[in-house]
Design a protein around this motif. Structure first.
Motif, PDB file in Angstrom:
ATOM      1  N   MET A  67      11.804  -5.479   8.528  1.00 48.10           N
ATOM      2  CA  MET A  67      11.533  -4.101   8.150  1.00 48.10           C
ATOM      3  C   MET A  67      10.120  -3.982   7.608  1.00 48.10           C
ATOM      4  O   MET A  67       9.682  -4.789   6.801  1.00 48.10           O
ATOM      5  N   THR A  68       9.390  -2.990   8.054  1.00 43.47           N
ATOM      6  CA  THR A  68       8.029  -2.754   7.561  1.00 43.47           C
ATOM      7  C   THR A  68       8.077  -1.919   6.288  1.00 43.47           C
ATOM      8  O   THR A  68       8.733  -0.885   6.238  1.00 43.47           O
ATOM      9  N   ILE A  69       7.363  -2.372   5.267  1.00 49.00           N
ATOM     10  CA  ILE A  69       7.305  -1.657   3.994  1.00 49.00           C
ATOM     11  C   ILE A  69       6.135  -0.684   4.044  1.00 49.00           C
ATOM     12  O   ILE A  69       4.986  -1.073   4.243  1.00 49.00           O
ATOM     13  N   ARG A  70       6.421   0.586   3.847  1.00 48.27           N
ATOM     14  CA  ARG A  70       5.405   1.636   3.906  1.00 48.27           C
ATOM     15  C   ARG A  70       4.860   1.879   2.497  1.00 48.27           C
ATOM     16  O   ARG A  70       5.620   2.170   1.575  1.00 48.27           O
ATOM     17  N   VAL A  71       3.544   1.755   2.344  1.00 46.37           N
ATOM     18  CA  VAL A  71       2.923   1.828   1.020  1.00 46.37           C
ATOM     19  C   VAL A  71       1.922   2.980   0.959  1.00 46.37           C
ATOM     20  O   VAL A  71       1.126   3.178   1.883  1.00 46.37           O
ATOM     21  N   LEU A  72       1.966   3.725  -0.136  1.00 45.40           N
ATOM     22  CA  LEU A  72       0.968   4.752  -0.430  1.00 45.40           C
ATOM     23  C   LEU A  72       0.098   4.251  -1.572  1.00 45.40           C
ATOM     24  O   LEU A  72       0.619   3.857  -2.624  1.00 45.40           O
ATOM     25  N   LEU A  73      -1.217   4.223  -1.387  1.00 43.42           N
ATOM     26  CA  LEU A  73      -2.157   3.765  -2.406  1.00 43.42           C
ATOM     27  C   LEU A  73      -2.680   4.954  -3.200  1.00 43.42           C
ATOM     28  O   LEU A  73      -3.174   5.922  -2.610  1.00 43.42           O
ATOM     29  N   VAL A  74      -2.584   4.881  -4.529  1.00 43.71           N
ATOM     30  CA  VAL A  74      -3.040   5.980  -5.378  1.00 43.71           C
ATOM     31  C   VAL A  74      -4.003   5.427  -6.433  1.00 43.71           C
ATOM     32  O   VAL A  74      -3.603   4.679  -7.328  1.00 43.71           O
ATOM     33  N   ASP A  75      -5.279   5.794  -6.309  1.00 38.02           N
ATOM     34  CA  ASP A  75      -6.307   5.366  -7.263  1.00 38.02           C
ATOM     35  C   ASP A  75      -7.509   6.276  -7.077  1.00 38.02           C
ATOM     36  O   ASP A  75      -7.832   6.650  -5.950  1.00 38.02           O
ATOM     37  N   ASP A  76      -8.169   6.627  -8.174  1.00 40.77           N
ATOM     38  CA  ASP A  76      -9.311   7.531  -8.051  1.00 40.77           C
ATOM     39  C   ASP A  76     -10.593   6.819  -7.646  1.00 40.77           C
ATOM     40  O   ASP A  76     -11.625   7.458  -7.455  1.00 40.77           O
ATOM     41  N   GLN A  77     -10.528   5.491  -7.484  1.00 43.55           N
ATOM     42  CA  GLN A  77     -11.692   4.726  -7.063  1.00 43.55           C
ATOM     43  C   GLN A  77     -11.529   4.286  -5.604  1.00 43.55           C
ATOM     44  O   GLN A  77     -10.710   3.407  -5.307  1.00 43.55           O
ATOM     45  N   PRO A  78     -12.303   4.870  -4.686  1.00 47.93           N
ATOM     46  CA  PRO A  78     -12.168   4.545  -3.256  1.00 47.93           C
ATOM     47  C   PRO A  78     -12.348   3.065  -2.948  1.00 47.93           C
ATOM     48  O   PRO A  78     -11.660   2.533  -2.071  1.00 47.93           O
ATOM     49  N   LEU A  79     -13.243   2.387  -3.661  1.00 49.03           N
ATOM     50  CA  LEU A  79     -13.467   0.964  -3.393  1.00 49.03           C
ATOM     51  C   LEU A  79     -12.226   0.136  -3.700  1.00 49.03           C
ATOM     52  O   LEU A  79     -11.899  -0.806  -2.965  1.00 49.03           O
ATOM     53  N   LEU A  80     -11.532   0.481  -4.780  1.00 48.55           N
ATOM     54  CA  LEU A  80     -10.303  -0.233  -5.109  1.00 48.55           C
ATOM     55  C   LEU A  80      -9.238   0.022  -4.052  1.00 48.55           C
ATOM     56  O   LEU A  80      -8.531  -0.900  -3.635  1.00 48.55           O
ATOM     57  N   ARG A  81      -9.125   1.265  -3.617  1.00 48.52           N
ATOM     58  CA  ARG A  81      -8.139   1.569  -2.575  1.00 48.52           C
ATOM     59  C   ARG A  81      -8.446   0.785  -1.308  1.00 48.52           C
ATOM     60  O   ARG A  81      -7.538   0.248  -0.655  1.00 48.52           O
ATOM     61  N   THR A  82      -9.714   0.693  -0.956  1.00 51.12           N
ATOM     62  CA  THR A  82     -10.108  -0.062   0.237  1.00 51.12           C
ATOM     63  C   THR A  82      -9.754  -1.530   0.089  1.00 51.12           C
ATOM     64  O   THR A  82      -9.236  -2.156   1.025  1.00 51.12           O
ATOM     65  N   GLY A  83     -10.014  -2.080  -1.097  1.00 48.28           N
ATOM     66  CA  GLY A  83      -9.687  -3.485  -1.336  1.00 48.28           C
ATOM     67  C   GLY A  83      -8.204  -3.752  -1.224  1.00 48.28           C
ATOM     68  O   GLY A  83      -7.770  -4.727  -0.582  1.00 48.28           O
ATOM     69  N   ARG A 140      -6.049  -1.984   0.393  1.00 49.20           N
ATOM     70  CA  ARG A 140      -5.632  -1.760   1.778  1.00 49.20           C
ATOM     71  C   ARG A 140      -5.903  -3.004   2.638  1.00 49.20           C
ATOM     72  O   ARG A 140      -5.051  -3.410   3.445  1.00 49.20           O
ATOM     73  N   LEU A 141      -7.053  -3.617   2.466  1.00 48.75           N
ATOM     74  CA  LEU A 141      -7.396  -4.816   3.235  1.00 48.75           C
ATOM     75  C   LEU A 141      -6.406  -5.945   2.931  1.00 48.75           C
ATOM     76  O   LEU A 141      -5.994  -6.690   3.831  1.00 48.75           O
ATOM     77  N   ILE A 142      -6.035  -6.076   1.659  1.00 45.99           N
ATOM     78  CA  ILE A 142      -5.077  -7.118   1.275  1.00 45.99           C
ATOM     79  C   ILE A 142      -3.712  -6.855   1.897  1.00 45.99           C
ATOM     80  O   ILE A 142      -3.107  -7.750   2.508  1.00 45.99           O
ATOM     81  N   LEU A 143      -3.241  -5.626   1.787  1.00 45.59           N
ATOM     82  CA  LEU A 143      -1.877  -5.323   2.209  1.00 45.59           C
ATOM     83  C   LEU A 143      -1.725  -5.296   3.725  1.00 45.59           C
ATOM     84  O   LEU A 143      -0.708  -5.749   4.264  1.00 45.59           O
ATOM     85  N   GLU A 144      -2.720  -4.774   4.427  1.00 49.90           N
ATOM     86  CA  GLU A 144      -2.580  -4.669   5.880  1.00 49.90           C
ATOM     87  C   GLU A 144      -2.768  -6.003   6.594  1.00 49.90           C
ATOM     88  O   GLU A 144      -2.587  -6.088   7.803  1.00 49.90           O
ATOM     89  N   ALA A 145      -3.109  -7.044   5.827  1.00 52.40           N
ATOM     90  CA  ALA A 145      -3.147  -8.386   6.406  1.00 52.40           C
ATOM     91  C   ALA A 145      -1.743  -8.986   6.494  1.00 52.40           C
ATOM     92  O   ALA A 145      -1.548 -10.028   7.132  1.00 52.40           O
ATOM     93  N   GLU A 146      -0.777  -8.305   5.871  1.00 45.21           N
ATOM     94  CA  GLU A 146       0.603  -8.789   5.872  1.00 45.21           C
ATOM     95  C   GLU A 146       1.380  -8.145   7.015  1.00 45.21           C
ATOM     96  O   GLU A 146       1.291  -6.931   7.215  1.00 45.21           O
ATOM     97  N   PRO A 147       2.152  -8.929   7.765  1.00 52.37           N
ATOM     98  CA  PRO A 147       2.854  -8.384   8.932  1.00 52.37           C
ATOM     99  C   PRO A 147       3.970  -7.402   8.593  1.00 52.37           C
ATOM    100  O   PRO A 147       4.360  -6.595   9.441  1.00 52.37           O
ATOM    101  N   ASP A 148       4.478  -7.453   7.363  1.00 58.98           N
ATOM    102  CA  ASP A 148       5.614  -6.596   7.009  1.00 58.98           C
ATOM    103  C   ASP A 148       5.220  -5.424   6.117  1.00 58.98           C
ATOM    104  O   ASP A 148       6.096  -4.747   5.566  1.00 58.98           O
ATOM    105  N   ILE A 149       3.908  -5.178   5.944  1.00 59.95           N
ATOM    106  CA  ILE A 149       3.451  -4.082   5.092  1.00 59.95           C
ATOM    107  C   ILE A 149       2.444  -3.222   5.847  1.00 59.95           C
ATOM    108  O   ILE A 149       1.562  -3.740   6.522  1.00 59.95           O
ATOM    109  N   THR A 150       2.593  -1.907   5.722  1.00 60.69           N
ATOM    110  CA  THR A 150       1.608  -1.001   6.304  1.00 60.69           C
ATOM    111  C   THR A 150       1.249   0.071   5.285  1.00 60.69           C
ATOM    112  O   THR A 150       2.117   0.563   4.560  1.00 60.69           O
ATOM    113  N   VAL A 151      -0.023   0.395   5.183  1.00 63.23           N
ATOM    114  CA  VAL A 151      -0.486   1.444   4.283  1.00 63.23           C
ATOM    115  C   VAL A 151      -0.453   2.764   5.046  1.00 63.23           C
ATOM    116  O   VAL A 151      -1.182   2.942   6.022  1.00 63.23           O
ATOM    117  N   VAL A 152       0.396   3.678   4.594  1.00 55.93           N
ATOM    118  CA  VAL A 152       0.584   4.934   5.329  1.00 55.93           C
ATOM    119  C   VAL A 152      -0.321   6.045   4.824  1.00 55.93           C
ATOM    120  O   VAL A 152      -0.455   7.089   5.476  1.00 55.93           O
TER     121      VAL A 152
END
Length: 227
Positions: free
Chosen positions: A1-17, A19-31
């Motif tokens: 099962m793919t885990i759907r994740v929403l990232l919430v942070d007011d700093q775009p650089l942190l969200r990007t970081g 996202r890169l970590i999570l989308e490297a995992e086969p069972d996690i997707t940032v929606v």
């Protein structure tokens, strides 16, 4: 099962970081991503993520209020997203309020990538993340403030629990895992899981996070006694 994740942070650089970590995992997707609590609530409603990775301090609607709104709005529905809060040590006082608001746990922003990934998997599966050392530190420091949240509600009755269940609750409040409790009590981990389930059911608690807070609120656990 793919885990759907929403990232919430007011700093775009942190969200990007993240996202890169999570989308490297086969069972996690940032929606999706959000920069404040109001947007987080709207995107949660539209995207139906399994886990919302939530910053606390943001402009406008902060992470605590956003968590409260998301959990309250989703509660009657079949799909209830889990909120995993991110914090830093200088924001300790906000964590207890976030847990009361309905968060399934919290992590520090400098958490190692593998621990972040594992935490998301744990809360997506319906469990809670309670970092033992941080939990003890937070509750020891702020436990005197905790009763205020329960003054408006009927306290859970600890006399509903058996002696063994009370003992398990005390150990949960120390931040111990099921495996650690099993070793401490010299029982199987399956037996511990049964006791934990009984504690949560009898006291009307959602997860271990609420159990820890309740143990402090009722005086079962006290500052300085969690070592």
């Amino acid at each position: 099962m793919t885990i759907r994740v929403l990232l919430v942070d007011d700093q775009p650089l942190l969200r990007t970081g993240f996202r890169l970590i999570l989308e490297a995992e086969p069972d996690i997707t940032v929606v999706g991503q959000a920069g404040d609590g109001k947007d987080a609530q709207e995107q949660t409603r539209a995207l139906l993520p399994d886990v919302v990775l939530m910053d606390i301090r943001m402009p406008g609607v902060d992470g605590i209020e956003a968590t409260r709104r998301i959990v309250r709005e989703a509660a009657p529905a079949a799909h209830v997203p889990k909120v995993l809060v991110l914090t830093t040590f200088d924001l300790d006082e906000y964590i207890v309020e976030a847990l009361r608001a309905g968060a399934s746990g919290f992590l520090l922003k400098d958490v190692p990538p593998d621990e972040l990934v594992q935490a998301i998997r744990v809360v997506a599966a319906g469990d809670a993340i309670v970092a033992p050392s941080v939990t003890r530190r937070l509750l020891d420091r702020f436990s005197k403030r905790l009763p205020s949240a329960y003054e408006q509600a009927t306290p859970a009755r600890l006399d509903r629990l058996t002696e063994r269940e009370l003992e398990v609750l005390r150990l949960i409040a120390k931040g111990m895992s099921n495996a650690e409790i099993a070793r401490k009590l010299v029982v199987s981990e399956t037996t511990v899981k049964t006791h934990v389930g009984n504690v949560l059911t009898k006291l009307g608690l959602r997860d271990r996070v609420q159990a820890v807070v309740l143990a402090y609120e009722t005086g079962l656990a006290t500052p300085g006694a969690a070592s």
